[in-house]
Scaffold this motif. Sequence first.
Motif, mmCIF file in Angstrom:
data_model
loop_
_atom_site.group_PDB
_atom_site.id
_atom_site.type_symbol
_atom_site.label_atom_id
_atom_site.label_comp_id
_atom_site.label_asym_id
_atom_site.label_seq_id
_atom_site.Cartn_x
_atom_site.Cartn_y
_atom_site.Cartn_z
ATOM 1 N N GLY A 123 0.802 -1.226 0.000
ATOM 2 C CA GLY A 123 0.000 0.000 0.000
ATOM 3 C C GLY A 123 0.825 1.261 0.000
ATOM 4 O O GLY A 123 0.408 2.296 0.528
ATOM 5 N N ILE A 124 2.028 1.206 -0.614
ATOM 6 C CA ILE A 124 2.925 2.363 -0.705
ATOM 7 C C ILE A 124 3.091 2.746 -2.173
ATOM 8 O O ILE A 124 3.265 1.871 -3.036
ATOM 9 N N LEU A 125 3.061 4.036 -2.460
ATOM 10 C CA LEU A 125 3.206 4.503 -3.839
ATOM 11 C C LEU A 125 4.628 4.252 -4.340
ATOM 12 O O LEU A 125 5.603 4.521 -3.636
ATOM 13 N N VAL A 126 4.742 3.731 -5.559
ATOM 14 C CA VAL A 126 6.052 3.566 -6.173
ATOM 15 C C VAL A 126 6.393 4.853 -6.918
ATOM 16 O O VAL A 126 5.510 5.583 -7.379
ATOM 17 N N GLY A 127 7.683 5.147 -7.006
ATOM 18 C CA GLY A 127 8.119 6.366 -7.682
ATOM 19 C C GLY A 127 9.532 6.244 -8.186
ATOM 20 O O GLY A 127 10.225 5.243 -7.943
ATOM 21 N N ILE A 128 9.965 7.271 -8.869
ATOM 22 C CA ILE A 128 11.311 7.308 -9.443
ATOM 23 C C ILE A 128 12.190 8.168 -8.551
ATOM 24 O O ILE A 128 11.903 9.347 -8.342
ATOM 25 N N PRO A 129 13.264 7.598 -7.996
ATOM 26 C CA PRO A 129 14.169 8.410 -7.174
ATOM 27 C C PRO A 129 14.999 9.342 -8.046
ATOM 28 O O PRO A 129 15.436 8.951 -9.128
ATOM 29 N N ASP A 130 15.198 10.572 -7.598
ATOM 30 C CA ASP A 130 16.056 11.488 -8.348
ATOM 31 C C ASP A 130 17.385 11.677 -7.618
ATOM 32 O O ASP A 130 17.575 11.183 -6.497
ATOM 33 N N ILE A 131 18.313 12.374 -8.237
ATOM 34 C CA ILE A 131 19.659 12.518 -7.687
ATOM 35 C C ILE A 131 19.711 13.488 -6.518
ATOM 36 O O ILE A 131 20.752 13.658 -5.906
ATOM 37 N N PHE A 132 18.568 14.114 -6.208
ATOM 38 C CA PHE A 132 18.523 15.069 -5.099
ATOM 39 C C PHE A 132 17.803 14.469 -3.892
ATOM 40 O O PHE A 132 17.250 15.193 -3.073
ATOM 41 N N ASP A 133 17.783 13.137 -3.808
ATOM 42 C CA ASP A 133 17.140 12.424 -2.708
ATOM 43 C C ASP A 133 15.637 12.659 -2.683
ATOM 44 O O ASP A 133 15.009 12.668 -1.614
ATOM 45 N N GLY A 134 15.054 12.841 -3.843
ATOM 46 C CA GLY A 134 13.615 13.026 -3.942
ATOM 47 C C GLY A 134 12.944 11.802 -4.555
ATOM 48 O O GLY A 134 13.595 10.833 -4.945
ATOM 49 N N ILE A 135 11.620 11.842 -4.614
ATOM 50 C CA ILE A 135 10.824 10.787 -5.237
ATOM 51 C C ILE A 135 9.811 11.449 -6.157
ATOM 52 O O ILE A 135 9.126 12.402 -5.760
ATOM 53 N N ILE A 136 9.715 10.956 -7.382
ATOM 54 C CA ILE A 136 8.741 11.477 -8.345
ATOM 55 C C ILE A 136 7.705 10.393 -8.625
ATOM 56 O O ILE A 136 8.011 9.358 -9.223
ATOM 57 N N VAL A 137 6.481 10.616 -8.165
ATOM 58 C CA VAL A 137 5.383 9.673 -8.388
ATOM 59 C C VAL A 137 4.700 10.069 -9.683
ATOM 60 O O VAL A 137 3.895 11.002 -9.721
ATOM 61 N N ASN A 138 5.048 9.339 -10.726
ATOM 62 C CA ASN A 138 4.588 9.706 -12.068
ATOM 63 C C ASN A 138 3.596 8.705 -12.633
ATOM 64 O O ASN A 138 2.898 9.003 -13.599
ATOM 65 N N ASP A 139 3.544 7.500 -12.065
ATOM 66 C CA ASP A 139 2.660 6.444 -12.554
ATOM 67 C C ASP A 139 1.283 6.615 -11.917
ATOM 68 O O ASP A 139 1.059 6.244 -10.758
ATOM 69 N N THR A 140 0.365 7.163 -12.675
ATOM 70 C CA THR A 140 -0.965 7.465 -12.123
ATOM 71 C C THR A 140 -1.891 6.252 -12.146
ATOM 72 O O THR A 140 -2.990 6.319 -11.592
ATOM 73 N N THR A 141 -1.453 5.146 -12.754
ATOM 74 C CA THR A 141 -2.310 3.956 -12.802
ATOM 75 C C THR A 141 -2.386 3.258 -11.445
ATOM 76 O O THR A 141 -3.252 2.396 -11.243
ATOM 77 N N GLN A 142 -1.492 3.610 -10.522
ATOM 78 C CA GLN A 142 -1.476 2.950 -9.214
ATOM 79 C C GLN A 142 -2.464 3.557 -8.226
ATOM 80 O O GLN A 142 -2.653 3.027 -7.132
ATOM 81 N N TYR A 143 -3.113 4.659 -8.609
ATOM 82 C CA TYR A 143 -4.070 5.285 -7.708
ATOM 83 C C TYR A 143 -5.334 4.435 -7.622
ATOM 84 O O TYR A 143 -5.766 3.841 -8.632
ATOM 85 N N PRO A 144 -5.946 4.346 -6.448
ATOM 86 C CA PRO A 144 -7.144 3.509 -6.284
ATOM 87 C C PRO A 144 -8.327 4.033 -7.100
ATOM 88 O O PRO A 144 -8.423 5.219 -7.382
ATOM 89 N N LYS A 145 -9.206 3.118 -7.455
ATOM 90 C CA LYS A 145 -10.420 3.450 -8.209
ATOM 91 C C LYS A 145 -11.646 3.077 -7.384
ATOM 92 O O LYS A 145 -11.543 2.448 -6.339
ATOM 93 N N GLY A 146 -12.801 3.461 -7.869
ATOM 94 C CA GLY A 146 -14.038 3.098 -7.189
ATOM 95 C C GLY A 146 -14.555 4.190 -6.278
ATOM 96 O O GLY A 146 -13.924 5.232 -6.073
ATOM 97 N N GLU A 147 -15.714 3.948 -5.700
ATOM 98 C CA GLU A 147 -16.377 4.951 -4.876
ATOM 99 C C GLU A 147 -15.611 5.271 -3.597
ATOM 100 O O GLU A 147 -15.696 6.375 -3.074
#
Length: 391
Positions: A123-147
């Motif tokens: 239940g943790i968002l996956v992301g791309i680590p950058d060289i500045f010790d950051g995380i970029i969450v770019n994959d929007t398909t992992q967000y939950p769906k439904g009501e």
Amino acid sequence: MKLQFSFLIFRNIINRYNKQINCNNINTYSIKSINRYNNINNNNNNNNNNIFKINCNNNNRYFCSKKTTTTTPPPTTTTTTTKPTTTNLLKITKTMSETSKLLDKKKEELNEKYNSPQLTEKGILVGIPDIFDGIIVNDTTQYPKGEDRVTKFKEIIKKSLEFWIENKRRGIWVRIPESDSILIPTLVENGFSFHHCQQDYIMLTKWIPTANGEPNKLPHYTSHFIGCGGVVINDRDEILLITEKQRPDKWKIPGGANDPGEDICQTAVREVFEETGIRTEFVSILGFRQLHNYAFNRGDIYFICALKPLSSEINSDPSEIAQCKWAPVKEFTEIETPFPLQKSVSRLAYDYCFNGYKGMKASAVANSLRSGNSFVYHGSDTDFEDLKQKE
């Protein structure tokens, strides 16, 4: 009280802002950390535009042969330039290759840690680590769906932040498409701020400070507008001038705003053609003006470019241009204008036409981050040919 947020109203407002300044950001951090890792395939450095060809060889000859009326040549100085030897270049290349392998290995390890399917299972968002010790969450398909997706997303954000804080991640970037705009209030409730907006998404950021309260180092979005004007002078020492429909009595050189992925030298050529119908080649940059607190409290950089005319028949754009003409350069310097910028342009044009001023030419140099060439603008006689990526 639940946070109320209107995505559509916000997007419409900020889109008007971004239409003016989108992609003109010259902030180094943004270019390196956002564009490189946001999977933005910006291969606009091809420089092979068939409509606006820049014949560097021909332009350099024109650059050097522009007539001058000076009678006393400047004192000559001899400068010895030592080029790197092939052996040295091979050593440098080998060192860079070995360093690159180490960086690639570290990058691979970080990707496995922060972009692992096991995180999704927890239940943790996956992301791309950058060289500045950051995380970029770019994959929007992992967000939950439904009501019940808002409820689920709240739990996901909570676990994700705990994981990122535990692993000492600093800057967090989360991309939210319009279809998931209902999730935005959850991010705002958890300390995320709006960074920028495009037509199909909003980017939010959160800075996680260290124990000693390290200040937020995430870059602002667009910082400057980029514009170009074309100084086009023909063989009769006449300069191409226009008046705009909004100011039909104010003469100026043609020009306009830089388009995304467009080189400065291309902007000047394109704008002159669109406004006047005159085809040109880029020769040099005669100067530039920097202005603070322009539209939307952003800066503005205006490049004054010398262009060689390839045609003479004017065919101006009636939707933008009120008048267009070839006028003697000396006449341009004498025109009364309320714009100090255009007055400075007229003096540069005069110096270029009559006093041998050349400005800065463009030399193609290979990019280090992606394929293709970019331009270095300079007034040196140094040869950059060996630095250009061959086609």
